[in-house]
Design an enzyme around this catalytic site. Structure first.
Site, PDB file in Angstrom:
ATOM      1  N   GLU A   1      -7.683  37.838  80.837  1.00  0.00           N
ATOM      2  CA  GLU A   1      -7.232  38.536  79.716  1.00  0.00           C
ATOM      3  C   GLU A   1      -5.735  38.902  79.953  1.00  0.00           C
ATOM      4  O   GLU A   1      -5.368  40.008  79.456  1.00  0.00           O
ATOM      5  CB  GLU A   1      -7.976  39.639  79.095  1.00  0.00           C
ATOM      6  CG  GLU A   1      -9.049  39.322  78.136  1.00  0.00           C
ATOM      7  CD  GLU A   1      -8.866  38.262  77.194  1.00  0.00           C
ATOM      8  OE1 GLU A   1      -9.539  37.447  76.884  1.00  0.00           O
ATOM      9  OE2 GLU A   1      -7.613  38.458  76.661  1.00  0.00           O
TER      10      GLU A   1
HETATM   11  C1  LIG Z   1     -14.443  34.028  85.271  1.00  0.00           C
HETATM   12  C2  LIG Z   1     -13.025  33.763  84.273  1.00  0.00           C
HETATM   13  C3  LIG Z   1     -13.236  33.763  83.019  1.00  0.00           C
HETATM   14  C4  LIG Z   1     -12.059  33.245  82.149  1.00  0.00           C
HETATM   15  N1  LIG Z   1     -12.191  33.087  80.850  1.00  0.00           N
HETATM   16  C5  LIG Z   1     -11.255  32.839  80.176  1.00  0.00           C
HETATM   17  C6  LIG Z   1     -11.614  32.293  78.728  1.00  0.00           C
HETATM   18  O1  LIG Z   1     -12.506  32.501  78.207  1.00  0.00           O
HETATM   19  N2  LIG Z   1     -10.144  31.588  78.114  1.00  0.00           N
HETATM   20  C7  LIG Z   1      -9.280  31.447  78.730  1.00  0.00           C
HETATM   21  O2  LIG Z   1      -8.178  30.706  77.862  1.00  0.00           O
HETATM   22  N3  LIG Z   1      -9.066  31.561  80.010  1.00  0.00           N
HETATM   23  C8  LIG Z   1      -9.972  32.226  80.516  1.00  0.00           C
HETATM   24  N4  LIG Z   1      -9.689  32.498  82.078  1.00  0.00           N
HETATM   25  C9  LIG Z   1      -8.468  32.445  82.664  1.00  0.00           C
HETATM   26  C10 LIG Z   1      -7.630  33.464  82.937  1.00  0.00           C
HETATM   27  O3  LIG Z   1      -7.385  34.159  81.743  1.00  0.00           O
HETATM   28  C11 LIG Z   1      -6.604  33.347  83.955  1.00  0.00           C
HETATM   29  O4  LIG Z   1      -7.023  32.863  85.151  1.00  0.00           O
HETATM   30  C12 LIG Z   1      -5.657  34.174  83.943  1.00  0.00           C
HETATM   31  O5  LIG Z   1      -4.805  34.249  82.881  1.00  0.00           O
HETATM   32  C13 LIG Z   1      -4.608  34.010  85.119  1.00  0.00           C
HETATM   33  O6  LIG Z   1      -3.910  32.577  85.079  1.00  0.00           O
HETATM   34  P1  LIG Z   1      -4.064  31.532  86.329  1.00  0.00           P
HETATM   35  O7  LIG Z   1      -5.479  31.779  86.778  1.00  0.00           O
HETATM   36  O8  LIG Z   1      -3.472  30.393  86.143  1.00  0.00           O
HETATM   37  O9  LIG Z   1      -3.007  32.485  87.478  1.00  0.00           O
HETATM   38  P2  LIG Z   1      -1.658  32.327  87.681  1.00  0.00           P
HETATM   39  O10 LIG Z   1      -0.879  32.330  86.352  1.00  0.00           O
HETATM   40  O11 LIG Z   1      -1.308  31.042  88.446  1.00  0.00           O
HETATM   41  O12 LIG Z   1      -1.162  33.595  88.461  1.00  0.00           O
HETATM   42  C14 LIG Z   1      -1.252  33.635  89.760  1.00  0.00           C
HETATM   43  C15 LIG Z   1      -0.560  34.976  90.211  1.00  0.00           C
HETATM   44  O13 LIG Z   1       0.801  35.161  89.829  1.00  0.00           O
HETATM   45  C16 LIG Z   1       1.078  36.078  89.228  1.00  0.00           C
HETATM   46  N5  LIG Z   1       2.075  35.745  88.125  1.00  0.00           N
HETATM   47  C17 LIG Z   1       2.008  34.607  87.256  1.00  0.00           C
HETATM   48  N6  LIG Z   1       3.253  34.558  86.657  1.00  0.00           N
HETATM   49  C18 LIG Z   1       3.674  35.530  86.789  1.00  0.00           C
HETATM   50  C19 LIG Z   1       5.241  36.090  86.170  1.00  0.00           C
HETATM   51  N7  LIG Z   1       5.819  35.586  85.469  1.00  0.00           N
HETATM   52  N8  LIG Z   1       5.510  37.124  87.125  1.00  0.00           N
HETATM   53  C20 LIG Z   1       4.921  37.945  88.056  1.00  0.00           C
HETATM   54  N9  LIG Z   1       3.766  37.511  88.438  1.00  0.00           N
HETATM   55  C21 LIG Z   1       3.038  36.356  87.896  1.00  0.00           C
HETATM   56  C22 LIG Z   1      -0.428  36.515  88.378  1.00  0.00           C
HETATM   57  O14 LIG Z   1      -0.258  37.946  88.034  1.00  0.00           O
HETATM   58  C23 LIG Z   1      -1.261  36.027  89.327  1.00  0.00           C
HETATM   59  O15 LIG Z   1      -1.394  37.397  90.420  1.00  0.00           O
HETATM   60  C24 LIG Z   1     -10.798  33.034  82.925  1.00  0.00           C
HETATM   61  C25 LIG Z   1     -10.595  33.011  84.251  1.00  0.00           C
HETATM   62  C26 LIG Z   1     -11.811  33.429  84.924  1.00  0.00           C
HETATM   63  C27 LIG Z   1     -11.762  33.372  86.485  1.00  0.00           C
END
Ligand SMILES: Cc1cc2nc3c(=O)[nH]c(=O)nc-3n(C[C@H](O)[C@H](O)[C@H](O)COP(=O)(O)OP(=O)(O)OC[C@H]3O[C@@H](n4cnc5c(N)ncnc54)[C@H](O)[C@@H]3O)c2cc1C
Length: 592
Positions: free
Chosen positions: A438
């Site tokens: 989220e």
């Molecule tokens: C169990 C689980 C359930 C989920 N359920 C859903 C769902 O129902 N629907 C859905 O759509 N998604 C879902 N997700 C996805 C989840 O919302 C994302 O994993 C989350 O938003 C982070 O995206 P990412 O994993 O690509 O991490 P990334 O975006 O790659 O981030 C990696 C790190 O970099 C940091 N970061 C990224 N961009 C920036 C920035 N601009 N400035 C500073 N720091 C930054 C982040 O804070 C994080 O610490 C789920 C994930 C999991 C693991």
């Protein structure tokens, strides 16, 4: 250890932090206190009797993909049916669609209970509530008529499809494609990952809300549209029709919430998945934000839920486990570890953080109700701004403390905390996703600093700080010996927050990268100060009533102020003075 809903603590937070009496008097909620208590008690019974017993089996068995079908753990389907039959799925939904039109405040409180009892189960209704909200506020009449009654009754569940392999926090990068059709529908092609309850056998249909891009859409976040894509198409008479072109390709293996199926979803492997536009073309992210804001608060409540659960478990263990002899022991032999000062401190931290986070979330829920139900337009607008300000704090502070409290819970169990059979480890594992999904907590902090702080030229945060200060003045004026140094510490914390806010406001213009470097400690400071003030409101009320019931409010508020709010001035120093050293080593050098 069996879960028991903390009904008195929840009622205490509702009455003191969220101002339940005033809300009831104003007619905004449309229910009385007895009804609210009765619903919370019933939710507690359902949580304790139906959901809690499935939590461990859910963790051990997990959901599995078998022959292309997602199978949830034993007992899950029956529990879901009981949830739907009990009308829990329609608690806050409008009566027009079969819901009970109860306030968000109440469904947020009930959400804590379901998630405490069983976090992996609680996620399913959490997302469905968000989907109902988005369709209700932005869907066409036809979409509402076709989908809302079944979703509100719990016959169908909802999902939220944002994430793609190359588009996580940065949704502007998503590439799922939508093509217009002559009949006004769309065809969707693409892959979504990490989709919670993306597929399951709990219901006959699943309603996916999917972000996708039209061929002529502008780049970035301004070119994203939202589509409703049912797993099964729905016939004109409302019956279930043909299977849509959407499949679950695989399920993830995870650290926690094993029973919640986290799916890779494939849209349009054949002719394209039939989708229906929600809202306007290219305005999908705005609609999705309705769902995300509701879900962010609900995920914050999951943080409270897991913290409460871990606290209950640690308390029970600390009363039973005997080691050493405490300095205050008055019997021979080993003392229960709860008598040791260090364990008592740990348990007080758990209780105090949990109650502070609960208060923040319930206040945010209350403001949501005011923003939607108040008669006065200006009151509604002010409350909507307050929701916008508090949502990132509710989400990030409450989920951060969820992890911290669950970790302390493991520590109190000693070695047994690391062994799965006590269950303490499951709370710790389950909690770890909460600061990630989220919108990660880092993204919440950026949202607070860059979008929420400047709202209305800074007037929204100013008014909020003024309110916090009003409570501090009340605590100081009360001059009660049992409050100890609560007034002084609260005053320092709110002053630190005001100074950090001023600095942040200036830095956003002069040195935005420095502001971003301080965003996370700023959010923590915000959560601590707000939480401390809400606990103090509870202490003031308890002192007025002459009662120490409902979780010893005075002692907890005083402990929070004297032991945890001491971090506030340090956090302020980090915000205003920590950026240079944070950014001193260039990214290349950091990885050298
Ligand atoms: C169990 C689980 C359930 C989920 N359920 C859903 C769902 O129902 N629907 C859905 O759509 N998604 C879902 N997700 C996805 C989840 O919302 C994302 O994993 C989350 O938003 C982070 O995206 P990412 O994993 O690509 O991490 P990334 O975006 O790659 O981030 C990696 C790190 O970099 C940091 N970061 C990224 N961009 C920036 C920035 N601009 N400035 C500073 N720091 C930054 C982040 O804070 C994080 O610490 C789920 C994930 C999991 C693991």
């Amino acid at each position: 250890m069996a879960y028991q809903a903390p009904v008195d603590d929840i009622m205490h937070a509702l009455k003191t932090a969220a101002g339940l009496d005033g809300l009831i008097e104003s007619g905004i909620l449309g229910v009385d206190e007895d009804t609210i208590r009765a619903v919370i008690e019933e939710a507690g019974k359902f949580g304790a009797e139906v959901l809690d017993p499935l939590s461990v089996v859910g963790d051990r068995t997990g959901s599995k993909l078998v022959d292309g079908k997602v199978v949830t753990p034993p007992g899950w389907k029956e529990a879901y049916k009981q949830f739907a039959d009990g009308g829990w799925g329609g608690l806050q939904a409008p009566e027009e669609w079969g819901g009970q039109n109860l306030p968000n405040l109440l469904s947020t409180a009930a959400g804590e209970i379901w998630n405490s009892a069983n976090l992996a189960f609680g996620l399913c209704p959490l997302l469905t509530f968000g989907a109902i909200d988005a369709i209700e506020l932005q869907g066409s009449e036809q979409l509402k008529k076709t989908y809302l009654p079944k979703m509100v009754s719990g016959e169908w569940t909802g999902t939220m499809n944002l994430t793609e392999p190359h588009a996580g926090s940065d949704l502007g990068a998503l590439v799922t494609r939508a093509e217009r059709q002559a009949d006004g529908t769309y065809r969707i092609f693409g892959t979504k990952i990490f989709i919670t309850y993306g597929d399951h056998e709990l219901t006959d249909n699943i309603i996916h809300l999917v972000l996708a891009r039209l061929p002529d859409a502008p780049p970035g976040t301004r070119g994203i549209s939202l589509f409703l894509v049912p797993k099964h198409l729905v016939n004109k008479d409302g019956s279930i029709g043909a299977r849509n072109d959407v499949t679950c390709a695989s399920l993830e293996h995870k650290l926690g919430i094993h029973a919640s199926p986290t799916a890779v979803m494939k849209y349009g492997e054949k002719d394209g998945a039939v989708g229906y536009l929600v809202g306007e073309e290219n305005r999908g992210l705005n609609v999705m934000f309705i769902m995300m804001n509701a879900a962010r608060l609900a995920v914050g409540m999951q943080g409270v839920a897991v913290a409460e659960r871990a606290t209950q478990q640690a308390l029970a263990y600390a009363k039973e486990r005997r080691q050493g002899r405490s300095l205050s022991a008055n019997s021979a032999g080993m003392s229960p570890i709860i008598e040791h000062a260090d364990i008592r401190r740990s348990l007080m931290i758990m209780k105090a953080l949990t109650q502070a986070a609960r208060a923040i979330c319930l206040v945010t829920a209350k403001e949501t109700d005011v923003s939607r139900r108040a008669k006065d337009v200006a009151e509604r607008a002010a409350a909507a701004h307050r929701v916008a300000l508090l949502t990132p704090i509710a989400k990030a502070f409450a989920t951060d403390i969820g992890c911290e409290v669950a970790s302390i819970g493991v520590q109190i169990h000693g070695g047994m905390g690391f062994i799965e059979e006590t269950g303490a480890a499951q709370h710790y594992r389950d909690a770890r996703i909460l600061p990630i999904y989220e919108g990660t907590n880092g993204i919440q902090a950026i949202d607070l600093a860059t979008r929420k702080l400047p709202l209305e030229g800074g007037k929204v945060v100013e008014a909020y700080l003024g309110e916090l200060k009003g409570v501090v003045d009340e605590v100081r004026a009360s001059n009660r010996p049992e409050f100890g140094r609560m007034g002084e510490r609260l005053g320092e914390a709110v002053a630190a927050l005001a100074e950090a806010s001023r600095w942040m406001g200036g830095a956003l213009h002069k040195s935005p990268e420095a502001a971003l470097a301080g965003a996370t400690p700023y959010l923590r400071l915000f959560g601590l100060a707000a939480g401390g003030v809400y606990l103090a409101k509870g202490a003031l009320a308890a002192a007025r009533n002459g009662s120490g019931a409902a979780g010893q409010p005075i002692a907890i508020a005083r402990f929070f102020a004297e032991n945890l709010l001491t971090a506030a001035s340090g956090l302020k120093d980090t915000v205003v003075g920590g950026a240079d050293s944070t950014l001193a080593i260039a990214p290349d050098a950091l990885s050298a």
